[in-house]
Design an enzyme around this catalytic site. Structure first.
Site, mmCIF file in Angstrom:
data_model
loop_
_atom_site.group_PDB
_atom_site.id
_atom_site.type_symbol
_atom_site.label_atom_id
_atom_site.label_comp_id
_atom_site.label_asym_id
_atom_site.label_seq_id
_atom_site.Cartn_x
_atom_site.Cartn_y
_atom_site.Cartn_z
ATOM 1 N N HIS A 137 64.214 73.422 36.832
ATOM 2 C CA HIS A 137 65.423 73.988 36.257
ATOM 3 C C HIS A 137 66.041 72.987 35.288
ATOM 4 O O HIS A 137 65.974 71.779 35.507
ATOM 5 C CB HIS A 137 66.417 74.349 37.362
ATOM 6 C CG HIS A 137 65.829 75.218 38.435
ATOM 7 N ND1 HIS A 137 65.232 76.428 38.164
ATOM 8 C CD2 HIS A 137 65.709 75.030 39.774
ATOM 9 C CE1 HIS A 137 64.794 76.965 39.300
ATOM 10 N NE2 HIS A 137 65.067 76.129 40.285
ATOM 11 N N ARG A 156 58.744 77.923 34.134
ATOM 12 C CA ARG A 156 57.556 77.980 34.982
ATOM 13 C C ARG A 156 56.348 77.352 34.304
ATOM 14 O O ARG A 156 56.186 77.433 33.088
ATOM 15 C CB ARG A 156 57.253 79.435 35.352
ATOM 16 C CG ARG A 156 58.383 80.123 36.083
ATOM 17 C CD ARG A 156 58.093 81.596 36.351
ATOM 18 N NE ARG A 156 59.204 82.230 37.050
ATOM 19 C CZ ARG A 156 60.233 82.798 36.440
ATOM 20 N NH1 ARG A 156 60.289 82.810 35.121
ATOM 21 N NH2 ARG A 156 61.204 83.339 37.139
#
Length: 396
Positions: free
Chosen positions: A89, A274
């Site tokens: 993140h 991702r």
């Protein structure tokens, strides 16, 4: 800031309706078992308690919680039956820049190619409610090199063995970032269908290895064939949490939850970058920009624990300003009064009890959430005929 309900009536307690996410990695049994519902025919991955605009939590009358308050934190119940994506993140600075850039490029928020869905960072903390397996942070590359040495011995392909040996040597030299980039390079040999990644895990499958990192990576490779995210897993710390233990994931920390039931609290964000083990959008270039490649010990967080009137109070305070979490374990027949001067989200995880504040009272049971605006009223937590566990999320 808390506002009044659109009806003009202000309550001290608001029972919540939490939306359930049906991501493919979710479990069909963990959340139903927690809440007492029948087993689901489809995966149930997450229950959301918060005000993020992509997945609004509702009050009992259908009003969005976000109409009353803009919370800086988001609470989730997470139930994983298989590994989540290799991910990280962003920091707030990365998120603001990425969100603005994708807006400027006219990429809609619902577009699957979208990486940044809001301009916020997303540090998070998970408390295990069952035995829970996770990967988080990079382990010592010199130790990882020994795992790659083992792969060299397992494969028959001389070209692949030579490549793996070179990667092991680079890891011994501390070149973790370079090996990571080599593995996830979308134009490299590890993404090719029936290529090096498949060949490596076919060899692992045929071996008798008991190396826990190889066994864990093999399970991921069976779900996501040809995905080098399973090889990235070898670079990461493998963690097993017992119920009650907690993992803190700062911005920039590479991680992937593997299996188990947990309660998460995080900054209000849905920014996930991702790098593999997923059918969703993968952005390895952006992941490389936000990941912290400093190896270290698993990011376990140690809470403070005290007993008040027979109630065990466990306080989890990660090093962020967005959220903190307190767990209350009430033996049957006990109660505890706490102050609640700021907005809180209560989530029950064991037993059926009650919350009372002012003139309002609400039943809390496993999987139930209650919004507490926080005002002059105190908050009474009460257990009935059985032990009760309640989590309260708030600002620190």
């Amino acid at each position: 800031m808390t506002t009044f309900h659109p009806s003009g009536v202000q309550h001290a307690l608001y029972p919540l309706q939490a939306p359930i996410k049906d991501y493919a990695w979710g479990s069909k049994t963990l959340l139903p078992k927690l809440t007492g519902a029948p087993a689901s025919k489809t995966p149930q991955a997450e229950m959301w308690f918060g005000t993020h605009p992509t997945t609004p939590t509702l009050l009992a009358d259908g009003t969005a919680l976000a109409e009353l308050v803009d919370l800086p934190y988001l609470v989730k119940l997470l139930a994983a039956a298989q590994p989540l994506s290799i991910q990280a993140h962003p920091t707030r600075e990365h998120a603001e820049a990425g969100f603005a850039a994708e807006n400027a490029a006219s990429i809609e928020l619902a577009d699957p190619r979208r990486t940044y869905r809001d301009p916020n960072h997303k540090p998070e903390m998970l408390i295990a409610l069952s035995d829970f397996t996770a990967m988080a942070g990079f382990r010592d590359p010199k130790v990882t090199a020994k795992t790659f040495d083992q792969l060299v011995q397992l494969v028959d392909n001389a070209e692949l063995a030579s490549l793996l040996k070179t990667m092991a040597d680079r890891l011994r030299a501390g070149e973790l970032k370079e090996v990571f980039a080599q593995l996830v390079d979308p134009h490299g040999p590890f993404w090719r269908p029936d290529g090096f990644t498949a060949e490596i895990f076919a060899a692992v499958q045929c071996s008798t290895t008991t190396n826990e990192h190889l066994v864990n990576a093999l399970q991921a490779a069976k779900i996501h064939p040809d995905d080098p995210g399973a090889l990235v897993a070898l670079l990461m710390n493998l963690i097993t949490l017992s119920p009650g233990e907690a993992l803190f994931v700062p911005s920039g920390t590479i991680h992937a939850y593997v299996a188990g039931l947990g309660l998460e609290v995080m900054a209000t964000s849905d920014n996930v970058i991702r790098g593999g083990l997923t059918v969703k959008h993968v952005d390895v270039a952006e992941l490389g920009k936000v990941v912290d490649f400093t190896p270290g010990a698993p990011p376990i967080i140690t809470p403070s624990v005290r007993t008040i009137d027979d109630v065990t109070v466990t306080r989890f305070t990660p090093p962020v300003k967005d959220f903190a979490l307190t767990r209350y374990d009430l033996p049957a027949g006990t109660s505890l009064t706490v102050t609640a001067t700021t907005p809180r989200i209560a989530v029950g995880t064991s037993g059926t009890g009650a919350l009372t504040s002012g003139r309002d009272s609400a039943v809390i049971s496993p999987g139930a959430g209650i919004y507490i605006p926080g005002d002059v009223h105190s908050l009474d937590l009460r257990a009935g005929d059985e032990d009760v566990t309640i989590f309260l999320a708030s600002r620190p």
